[in-house]
Scaffold this motif. Structure first.
Motif, PDB file in Angstrom:
ATOM      1  N   ALA A 226       3.548   7.551   8.524  1.00  0.00           N
ATOM      2  CA  ALA A 226       3.881   6.158   8.224  1.00  0.00           C
ATOM      3  C   ALA A 226       2.718   5.414   7.593  1.00  0.00           C
ATOM      4  O   ALA A 226       2.901   4.368   6.974  1.00  0.00           O
ATOM      5  CB  ALA A 226       4.317   5.439   9.499  1.00  0.00           C
ATOM      6  N   GLY A 227       1.485   5.948   7.775  1.00  0.00           N
ATOM      7  CA  GLY A 227       0.297   5.300   7.221  1.00  0.00           C
ATOM      8  C   GLY A 227       0.023   3.956   7.850  1.00  0.00           C
ATOM      9  O   GLY A 227      -0.113   2.947   7.158  1.00  0.00           O
ATOM     10  N   ARG A 228      -0.081   3.932   9.194  1.00  0.00           N
ATOM     11  CA  ARG A 228      -0.301   2.637   9.846  1.00  0.00           C
ATOM     12  C   ARG A 228      -1.001   2.799  11.191  1.00  0.00           C
ATOM     13  O   ARG A 228      -1.032   3.879  11.775  1.00  0.00           O
ATOM     14  CB  ARG A 228       1.022   1.904  10.052  1.00  0.00           C
ATOM     15  CG  ARG A 228       1.936   2.566  11.067  1.00  0.00           C
ATOM     16  CD  ARG A 228       3.225   1.788  11.242  1.00  0.00           C
ATOM     17  NE  ARG A 228       4.078   2.398  12.264  1.00  0.00           N
ATOM     18  CZ  ARG A 228       5.281   1.925  12.591  1.00  0.00           C
ATOM     19  NH1 ARG A 228       5.769   0.862  11.981  1.00  0.00           N
ATOM     20  NH2 ARG A 228       5.983   2.524  13.531  1.00  0.00           N
ATOM     21  N   ILE A 229      -1.577   1.695  11.678  1.00  0.00           N
ATOM     22  CA  ILE A 229      -2.157   1.589  13.018  1.00  0.00           C
ATOM     23  C   ILE A 229      -1.333   0.556  13.783  1.00  0.00           C
ATOM     24  O   ILE A 229      -1.048  -0.528  13.263  1.00  0.00           O
ATOM     25  CB  ILE A 229      -3.608   1.083  12.999  1.00  0.00           C
ATOM     26  CG1 ILE A 229      -4.411   1.740  11.895  1.00  0.00           C
ATOM     27  CG2 ILE A 229      -4.274   1.283  14.341  1.00  0.00           C
ATOM     28  CD1 ILE A 229      -5.728   1.033  11.652  1.00  0.00           C
TER      29      ILE A 229
ATOM     30  N   LEU B 220      -0.802  -3.423  13.038  1.00  0.00           N
ATOM     31  CA  LEU B 220      -1.979  -4.221  12.691  1.00  0.00           C
ATOM     32  C   LEU B 220      -2.470  -3.966  11.272  1.00  0.00           C
ATOM     33  O   LEU B 220      -3.036  -4.854  10.635  1.00  0.00           O
ATOM     34  CB  LEU B 220      -3.115  -3.944  13.678  1.00  0.00           C
ATOM     35  CG  LEU B 220      -2.836  -4.302  15.139  1.00  0.00           C
ATOM     36  CD1 LEU B 220      -4.047  -3.967  15.993  1.00  0.00           C
ATOM     37  CD2 LEU B 220      -2.467  -5.777  15.271  1.00  0.00           C
ATOM     38  N   ALA B 221      -2.309  -2.734  10.768  1.00  0.00           N
ATOM     39  CA  ALA B 221      -2.818  -2.426   9.428  1.00  0.00           C
ATOM     40  C   ALA B 221      -2.097  -1.213   8.859  1.00  0.00           C
ATOM     41  O   ALA B 221      -1.668  -0.319   9.599  1.00  0.00           O
ATOM     42  CB  ALA B 221      -4.326  -2.148   9.477  1.00  0.00           C
ATOM     43  N   THR B 222      -1.969  -1.204   7.551  1.00  0.00           N
ATOM     44  CA  THR B 222      -1.542  -0.003   6.851  1.00  0.00           C
ATOM     45  C   THR B 222      -2.787   0.783   6.461  1.00  0.00           C
ATOM     46  O   THR B 222      -3.870   0.213   6.294  1.00  0.00           O
ATOM     47  CB  THR B 222      -0.718  -0.339   5.599  1.00  0.00           C
ATOM     48  OG1 THR B 222      -1.520  -1.152   4.716  1.00  0.00           O
ATOM     49  CG2 THR B 222       0.540  -1.102   5.973  1.00  0.00           C
TER      50      THR B 222
ATOM     51  N   ALA C 214      -9.272   3.580   3.913  1.00  0.00           N
ATOM     52  CA  ALA C 214      -9.097   2.153   3.645  1.00  0.00           C
ATOM     53  C   ALA C 214      -7.912   1.610   4.443  1.00  0.00           C
ATOM     54  O   ALA C 214      -6.881   2.266   4.582  1.00  0.00           O
ATOM     55  CB  ALA C 214      -8.880   1.928   2.150  1.00  0.00           C
ATOM     56  N   THR C 215      -8.062   0.397   4.977  1.00  0.00           N
ATOM     57  CA  THR C 215      -6.986  -0.247   5.718  1.00  0.00           C
ATOM     58  C   THR C 215      -6.683  -1.619   5.123  1.00  0.00           C
ATOM     59  O   THR C 215      -7.567  -2.269   4.568  1.00  0.00           O
ATOM     60  CB  THR C 215      -7.345  -0.421   7.209  1.00  0.00           C
ATOM     61  OG1 THR C 215      -8.467  -1.318   7.337  1.00  0.00           O
ATOM     62  CG2 THR C 215      -7.688   0.923   7.840  1.00  0.00           C
ATOM     63  N   THR C 216      -5.434  -2.031   5.257  1.00  0.00           N
ATOM     64  CA  THR C 216      -4.993  -3.353   4.797  1.00  0.00           C
ATOM     65  C   THR C 216      -4.303  -4.055   5.945  1.00  0.00           C
ATOM     66  O   THR C 216      -3.349  -3.522   6.535  1.00  0.00           O
ATOM     67  CB  THR C 216      -4.027  -3.223   3.611  1.00  0.00           C
ATOM     68  OG1 THR C 216      -4.668  -2.502   2.552  1.00  0.00           O
ATOM     69  CG2 THR C 216      -3.621  -4.604   3.103  1.00  0.00           C
TER      70      THR C 216
ATOM     71  N   ALA D 238      -5.296  -8.558   3.333  1.00  0.00           N
ATOM     72  CA  ALA D 238      -6.749  -8.437   3.175  1.00  0.00           C
ATOM     73  C   ALA D 238      -7.216  -7.063   3.640  1.00  0.00           C
ATOM     74  O   ALA D 238      -6.573  -6.404   4.460  1.00  0.00           O
ATOM     75  CB  ALA D 238      -7.466  -9.530   3.975  1.00  0.00           C
ATOM     76  N   ALA D 239      -8.360  -6.637   3.115  1.00  0.00           N
ATOM     77  CA  ALA D 239      -8.921  -5.340   3.508  1.00  0.00           C
ATOM     78  C   ALA D 239      -9.505  -5.420   4.903  1.00  0.00           C
ATOM     79  O   ALA D 239     -10.284  -6.317   5.213  1.00  0.00           O
ATOM     80  CB  ALA D 239      -9.999  -4.909   2.513  1.00  0.00           C
ATOM     81  N   GLY D 240      -9.098  -4.485   5.756  1.00  0.00           N
ATOM     82  CA  GLY D 240      -9.711  -4.354   7.058  1.00  0.00           C
ATOM     83  C   GLY D 240     -10.874  -3.380   6.995  1.00  0.00           C
ATOM     84  O   GLY D 240     -11.243  -2.881   5.929  1.00  0.00           O
ATOM     85  N   ASP D 241     -11.477  -3.120   8.138  1.00  0.00           N
ATOM     86  CA  ASP D 241     -12.555  -2.134   8.198  1.00  0.00           C
ATOM     87  C   ASP D 241     -11.993  -0.729   7.959  1.00  0.00           C
ATOM     88  O   ASP D 241     -10.818  -0.473   8.230  1.00  0.00           O
ATOM     89  CB  ASP D 241     -13.244  -2.188   9.556  1.00  0.00           C
ATOM     90  CG  ASP D 241     -14.377  -3.202   9.590  1.00  0.00           C
ATOM     91  OD1 ASP D 241     -14.436  -4.045   8.678  1.00  0.00           O
ATOM     92  OD2 ASP D 241     -15.189  -3.158  10.531  1.00  0.00           O
ATOM     93  N   PRO D 242     -12.815   0.198   7.493  1.00  0.00           N
ATOM     94  CA  PRO D 242     -12.341   1.576   7.314  1.00  0.00           C
ATOM     95  C   PRO D 242     -12.008   2.221   8.654  1.00  0.00           C
ATOM     96  O   PRO D 242     -12.576   1.869   9.689  1.00  0.00           O
ATOM     97  CB  PRO D 242     -13.528   2.272   6.631  1.00  0.00           C
ATOM     98  CG  PRO D 242     -14.713   1.444   6.980  1.00  0.00           C
ATOM     99  CD  PRO D 242     -14.227   0.034   7.066  1.00  0.00           C
TER     100      PRO D 242
END
Length: 513
Positions: A122-125, A141-143, A154-156, A173-177
């Motif tokens: 799914a590519g997500r957290i 929380l992020a893709t 990379a996370t969004t 927005a970009a999250g932390d890696p």
């Protein structure tokens, strides 16, 4: 970029799409699922958010139950990861132990994150979020832009993350890696009976070591980690030994230079831009760079590798009357390794003056061995340490011995071999920085697993970028009305008192002279 390289990227994208669709279309067959255990997930949410909580919000992060935080307000690591790897879809699903409590004295909020889950298909957290005595399960929380190595992905941030963390600027927005690594002994390989009964998911079920970005997680760079269980197809493919020496057919180098430097350049102090060109690309969110079209030679028996890469990256900052006081370009990057030790060099253009083959960093790979699988040599998270010549190239911005971002290499040994998906440049186009800052606050950068790639010198770039990033939105959402301009001036003064002033004065003097 060569036609063959474009085909490689197209194939990787097609395989990833097919795997994701397959994962959502029907449940995986039980025989295709391989149990996993002993994994860790490291993610800092967003570095500017961590800085905001511990400074303006007068708050704190308290990890418990197996979670921990890197020093200097660094990233968070959740342990005890268990789950499954689907050898049909090449998707990994893991859940992790540990809780993270976030509190604020100034703004009066409290929330707890627990039961973090990572799904590569799914590519997500996701995480369970407790607020005000109510718990919401599996909040996305992020893709995640999933890569083959599962490191520094990379996370969004999602809309839900904006609500959880109280900032209207967070969605998109970009999250932390994000990094997922194996830290315990590998599970036993599937039995021959299970292997024989596992049906292929699609025509893309090729050897795992060169197929989909959602392949099983690789190991961390730590010398104590072990390799994860290979899939049956990968085990079969590794039995064919490639030539031990010869010329490199193609290859890429992934390197971010230094996270804190990228944040400084695009932040509110330097107000600059970053441009990748001539075959180099930059990942989204002011991420790392990928240099392409490798040429050179290898010898796996001797453990030697010499490779040159196309592409250039230019850092510009501190514009005065149409001229940049900071104007630094790295090009013609070269790697020279012998038994895991070596150097990274580049041509350096500083304000129009070019120095060739400057040794920027000393390299140290996790292993002294060069191993080819499916005619591809990969080296992940090679440690890069700034040299004296490199420190001079940065104009004294960092001192010799400082940790630069780690280097990852992938080289094909034959024309038919496929390069794995890279960590940089997948979405970044030519990678021109936005000038709004990436939110790199003080403290350790990178993944936090080993101190992070921005551990040294991060205060200079981080202080400015925190204010210039999304902090205004965070403060607004909590009811504060602090002028961003005033914060920017304060940040600028703080940086001017440190290493930032050294760089700015040097650049100005150089222009006058």
């Amino acid at each position: 970029m060569s036609a063959r390289r474009r085909r490689s990227l197209a194939l990787a994208a097609a395989v990833a799409t097919a795997a994701a669709l397959g994962a959502t279309a029907a449940p995986s067959a039980t025989a295709a699922e391989i149990p996993l255990s002993g994994y860790e997930l490291t993610w800092g949410i967003k570095q500017s958010y961590r800085t905001y909580v511990t400074t303006f919000a007068q708050g704190a992060f308290t990890p418990t139950g197996g979670a921990r935080q890197a020093e200097n307000n660094g990233a968070f690591t959740f342990t005890g990861g268990t789950g499954t790897y689907d050898s049909t879809t090449h998707a990994t699903a893991l859940g992790f132990q540990g809780e993270l409590n976030i509190t604020s004295t100034a703004h009066g909020f409290e929330l707890t994150l627990s039961d973090l889950k990572f799904d590569s298909g799914a590519g997500r957290i996701t995480a369970d979020v407790e607020r005000g005595g109510t718990t919401q399960d599996d909040v996305p929380l992020a893709t995640v832009t999933v890569t083959r190595s599962m490191t520094d992905m990379a996370t969004t941030l999602t809309e839900e993350a904006g609500e959880v963390f109280g900032s209207a600027s967070y969605p998109g927005a970009a999250g932390d890696p994000l990094t997922v690594v194996k830290t315990a002994d590998p599970e036993p390989e599937p039995s021959p009976t299970e292997t024989a009964t596992t049906p292929p998911a699609s025509p893309t079920a090729e050897p795992t070591s060169s197929a989909t970005p959602t392949a099983a997680p690789t190991t961390s760079a730590s010398p104590t980690t072990q390799s994860p269980t290979p899939t049956p197809s990968a085990t079969a493919s590794q039995s064919t030994a490639p030539a031990t020496r010869g010329e490199i057919a193609d290859g890429t180098l992934d390197w971010g230079v230094k996270q804190s430097f990228r944040a400084y350049v695009t932040g509110p102090v330097a107000k600059g831009e970053i441009t990748a060109s001539d075959g180099a690309t930059q990942a989204a969110g002011n991420g790392a760079f990928t240099f392409s079209d490798a040429t050179g030679a290898y010898d796996t028996e001797a453990g030697t590798l010499k490779a040159a890469f196309k592409g250039a990256v230019t850092f510009k900052g501190h514009e005065h009357d149409g001229a940049w006081s900071l104007n630094l370009t790295f090009s013609d990057l070269r790697v020279d390794l012998t038994r895991g030790k070596g150097t990274l060099s580049a041509d350096v253009d500083d304000l129009g003056e070019t120095s060739q083959d400057v040794v920027l960093a000393d390299l140290s790979a996790p292993s002294a061995e060069l191993t080819a699988r499916d005619d591809v040599i990969t080296l992940d998270r090679v440690t890069a340490t700034l040299t004296e010549a490199g420190a001079e190239a940065f104009g004294g911005f960092y001192t010799a011995g400082a940790a630069l971002d780690p280097v990852s290499l992938a080289m094909t040994l034959t024309e038919d071999a496929e390069l794995p998906a890279g960590t940089g440049g997948t979405d970044g186009g030519n990678g021109t920085g936005s000038g709004t800052g990436s939110g790199t606050g003080s403290g350790t950068g990178g993944t936090g697993t080993d101190g992070g790639s921005g551990a040294t010198g991060s205060t200079t770039g981080g202080t400015g970028s925190t204010v210039g990033g999304d902090l205004g939105g965070s403060l607004a959402s909590t009811g504060s009305d602090v002028p961003v301009g005033a914060l920017g001036a304060a940040a600028g003064a703080a940086v001017a008192a440190g290493a930032g002033a050294v760089l700015v004065l040097r650049r100005r003097n150089a222009m006058v002279e």
